[in-house]
Scaffold this motif. Structure first.
Motif, mmCIF file in Angstrom:
data_model
loop_
_atom_site.group_PDB
_atom_site.id
_atom_site.type_symbol
_atom_site.label_atom_id
_atom_site.label_comp_id
_atom_site.label_asym_id
_atom_site.label_seq_id
_atom_site.Cartn_x
_atom_site.Cartn_y
_atom_site.Cartn_z
ATOM 1 N N ALA A 14 -8.553 30.346 -14.195
ATOM 2 C CA ALA A 14 -9.621 31.087 -14.860
ATOM 3 C C ALA A 14 -9.598 30.776 -16.348
ATOM 4 C CB ALA A 14 -9.452 32.595 -14.626
ATOM 5 N N GLY A 15 -10.746 30.995 -16.978
ATOM 6 C CA GLY A 15 -10.853 30.736 -18.410
ATOM 7 C C GLY A 15 -11.434 31.919 -19.154
ATOM 8 N N PHE A 16 -11.876 31.656 -20.364
ATOM 9 C CA PHE A 16 -12.531 32.662 -21.195
ATOM 10 C C PHE A 16 -13.723 32.037 -21.901
ATOM 11 C CE2 PHE A 16 -8.782 35.203 -20.671
ATOM 12 C CZ PHE A 16 -9.198 36.512 -20.899
ATOM 13 N N ASP A 17 -14.743 32.830 -22.146
ATOM 14 C CA ASP A 17 -15.923 32.539 -22.971
ATOM 15 C C ASP A 17 -17.187 32.341 -22.155
ATOM 16 O OD1 ASP A 17 -14.282 32.660 -25.183
ATOM 17 O OD2 ASP A 17 -14.094 30.477 -25.379
ATOM 18 N N PRO A 62 -14.013 23.170 -8.952
ATOM 19 C CA PRO A 62 -14.908 24.282 -8.619
ATOM 20 C C PRO A 62 -15.417 24.987 -9.881
ATOM 21 C CG PRO A 62 -12.641 24.977 -8.394
ATOM 22 C CD PRO A 62 -12.586 23.514 -8.736
ATOM 23 N N ALA A 63 -16.495 25.758 -9.701
ATOM 24 C CA ALA A 63 -17.031 26.551 -10.809
ATOM 25 C C ALA A 63 -15.962 27.536 -11.285
ATOM 26 C CB ALA A 63 -18.276 27.303 -10.358
ATOM 27 N N ILE A 64 -15.854 27.691 -12.602
ATOM 28 C CA ILE A 64 -14.714 28.406 -13.183
ATOM 29 C C ILE A 64 -14.977 29.907 -13.309
ATOM 30 C CG2 ILE A 64 -13.261 28.632 -15.256
ATOM 31 C CD1 ILE A 64 -13.731 25.646 -15.756
ATOM 32 N N VAL A 107 -7.385 23.448 -6.128
ATOM 33 C CA VAL A 107 -7.869 24.677 -6.772
ATOM 34 C C VAL A 107 -9.111 25.143 -6.007
ATOM 35 C CG1 VAL A 107 -8.826 25.690 -8.878
ATOM 36 C CG2 VAL A 107 -7.018 23.967 -9.042
ATOM 37 N N PRO A 108 -9.099 26.359 -5.429
ATOM 38 C CA PRO A 108 -8.131 27.432 -5.630
ATOM 39 C C PRO A 108 -7.138 27.619 -4.483
ATOM 40 C CG PRO A 108 -10.099 28.353 -4.704
ATOM 41 C CD PRO A 108 -10.327 26.865 -4.790
ATOM 42 N N ALA A 109 -7.121 26.718 -3.479
ATOM 43 C CA ALA A 109 -6.278 26.947 -2.294
ATOM 44 C C ALA A 109 -4.807 27.083 -2.660
ATOM 45 C CB ALA A 109 -6.481 25.810 -1.285
ATOM 46 N N GLN A 110 -4.337 26.243 -3.620
ATOM 47 C CA GLN A 110 -2.931 26.304 -4.006
ATOM 48 C C GLN A 110 -2.706 27.058 -5.319
ATOM 49 O OE1 GLN A 110 -2.577 21.865 -3.400
ATOM 50 N NE2 GLN A 110 -0.552 22.479 -2.648
ATOM 51 N N VAL A 134 -16.939 36.112 -11.791
ATOM 52 C CA VAL A 134 -16.119 35.561 -10.708
ATOM 53 C C VAL A 134 -16.833 34.389 -10.057
ATOM 54 C CG1 VAL A 134 -14.981 36.038 -8.511
ATOM 55 C CG2 VAL A 134 -15.035 37.797 -10.308
ATOM 56 N N ARG A 135 -16.132 33.239 -10.012
ATOM 57 C CA ARG A 135 -16.687 32.049 -9.374
ATOM 58 C C ARG A 135 -15.659 31.465 -8.401
ATOM 59 N NH1 ARG A 135 -18.705 30.641 -15.006
ATOM 60 N NH2 ARG A 135 -20.864 31.421 -15.081
ATOM 61 N N ASP A 136 -15.800 30.186 -8.089
ATOM 62 C CA ASP A 136 -15.038 29.593 -6.989
ATOM 63 C C ASP A 136 -13.608 29.194 -7.333
ATOM 64 O OD1 ASP A 136 -17.356 29.814 -5.529
ATOM 65 O OD2 ASP A 136 -17.976 27.730 -5.877
ATOM 66 N N SER A 137 -13.216 29.241 -8.604
ATOM 67 C CA SER A 137 -11.886 28.727 -8.977
ATOM 68 C C SER A 137 -10.767 29.734 -8.752
ATOM 69 C CB SER A 137 -11.878 28.289 -10.447
ATOM 70 O OG SER A 137 -12.036 29.403 -11.306
ATOM 71 N N THR A 138 -11.101 30.955 -8.345
ATOM 72 C CA THR A 138 -10.072 31.938 -8.008
ATOM 73 C C THR A 138 -10.251 32.380 -6.562
ATOM 74 O OG1 THR A 138 -11.472 33.688 -8.960
ATOM 75 C CG2 THR A 138 -9.706 32.797 -10.347
ATOM 76 N N ALA A 139 -9.108 32.530 -5.872
ATOM 77 C CA ALA A 139 -9.136 32.935 -4.464
ATOM 78 C C ALA A 139 -7.836 33.664 -4.155
ATOM 79 C CB ALA A 139 -9.311 31.713 -3.566
ATOM 80 N N ALA A 140 -7.680 34.070 -2.905
ATOM 81 C CA ALA A 140 -6.471 34.790 -2.497
ATOM 82 C C ALA A 140 -5.232 33.942 -2.770
ATOM 83 C CB ALA A 140 -6.550 35.146 -1.023
ATOM 84 N N ALA A 141 -4.161 34.618 -3.171
ATOM 85 C CA ALA A 141 -2.923 33.918 -3.536
ATOM 86 C C ALA A 141 -2.282 33.266 -2.320
ATOM 87 C CB ALA A 141 -1.963 34.897 -4.174
ATOM 88 N N ARG A 142 -1.725 32.086 -2.516
ATOM 89 C CA ARG A 142 -0.939 31.408 -1.479
ATOM 90 C C ARG A 142 0.478 31.965 -1.495
ATOM 91 N NH1 ARG A 142 2.750 28.749 -4.305
ATOM 92 N NH2 ARG A 142 2.141 28.053 -6.409
#
Length: 346
Positions: free
Chosen positions: A279-282, A292-294, A272-275, A333-341
């Motif tokens: 993301a979460g909520f709250d 990684p940071a969410i 995460v997030p390479a593959q 936006v933090r490190d747990s989301t990135a470009a889609a594989r």
């Protein structure tokens, strides 16, 4: 009379229990007069008020708050019912309620329904018998139970649930807008297949987020909901089913669920997030310190608590037909989301 007052003060000074009768004897008035003075009555002559307060101060008398509340028809206490005290989200809401209500001289009683919607109505009635008013925080109870509660009491506020055509004041966070902003973020990163780890079935926020997901196809997302829940264990348990859909991104019902999901993804060797992005909520405090940071949607939790108390205070003052208040969320936006594989590479 003077001798009696000296004798009474002397007894108190030697450690005797100071009561209304003690103050009445010292001031040379009746116990009823002392009670009226301590309860703020305006029917007592000013000179008597001065004598009673002077005697009470000399004796170190402190009136019983519960007894004063009963005399006034108010307890000076409000109650808050939450679905899960283990979730840090509700800690921040309670902090906001406590700060705002405390400025008005109110104390707070908290109860936990332990995610049992069928227990909420009974708990609500019990709390209302003990306190002046109730804040229902993210209630899961069925609609007909909310109707019953609205008919039974005007001193109830819903925090984070809107119920159309039910006369219950409400303060909510725009869950639909929050999910929409998160979906836009994922779409801009090139994600197409997204799995939503769905929260409790009767959660209003969960329903609003699912409505937003249903509309996400308009900007290219193919969203699938997988039954999950609201706890870390739920998130951990749901990941295997989520990965069966070959997602490039997973959205959790809340940050707690996201923590459990991260743990299971790590166990399965999924990066995460390479593959897979997650993301979460709250935006609970721990979300920024995960690895990684969410990425999450920040809900103004303390503000929700403060505004809920202000609405309840207005209801306690006799106001009716109060309009609901909707608070805006914020995408973080933090490190747990990135470009889609490329899909199919898990």
């Amino acid at each position: 009379m003077t001798a009696m007052r000296r004798s009474t003060v002397g007894t108190a000074a030697r450690g005797g229990r100071v009561t209304v009768s003690t103050v009445a004897a010292a001031a040379g008035v009746s116990t009823a007069t002392v009670s009226r003075v301590m309860n703020g009555s305006t029917t007592v002559a000013p000179d008597m008020v001065q004598r009673v307060r002077a005697a009470a101060a000399e004796l170190g008398y402190r009136p019983n708050a519960a007894a004063q509340g009963l005399a006034r028809g108010r307890t000076g206490t409000l109650s808050v019912l939450v679905p899960d005290l283990a979730n840090p989200y509700f800690h921040d809401v309670l902090k906001g309620v406590t700060a705002a209500a405390g400025r008005s001289g109110y104390r707070m009683l908290v109860a936990d329904s332990e995610e049992d919607p069928d227990d909420e109505l009974g708990l609500s009635h019990e709390l209302l018998r003990q306190t002046d008013g109730l804040i229902l925080c993210s209630p899961r109870m069925p609609r007909h139970d909310l109707l019953t509660l609205a008919d039974d009491s005007h001193a109830v506020v819903c925090a984070n649930r809107l119920a159309a055509d039910i006369d219950l004041p409400a303060v909510t966070i725009d869950a639909h807008a929050g999910m929409t902003s998160l979906c836009h973020h994922l779409a801009r990163l090139g994600h197409r297949r997204v799995v939503y780890l769905s929260g409790p079935e009767r959660s209003w926020s969960n329903q609003e987020r699912r409505h937003a997901l249903d509309r996400a196809a308009a900007f290219g997302l193919d969203a699938v909901a997988v039954a999950c829940g609201a706890t870390m264990a739920d998130g951990h348990a749901a990941i295997d089913a989520a990965l069966d859909h070959d997602p490039t991104a997973i959205v959790a019902f809340n940050d707690i669920v996201a923590f459990g999901a991260l743990a299971r993804l790590r166990e399965r060797g999924v990066d995460v997030p390479a593959q897979v992005s997650i993301a979460g909520f709250d935006d609970i405090p721990f979300a920024a310190y995960a690895a990684p940071a969410i990425t999450t949607v920040r809900n103004p939790k303390e503000l929700l608590g403060r505004r809920s108390w202000l609405l309840l205070a207005r209801a306690l003052a006799g106001e009716r037909g109060l309009e609901p208040e909707v608070l805006p969320p914020q995408l973080i936006v933090r490190d747990s989301t990135a470009a889609a594989r490329d899909r199919g590479n898990l």
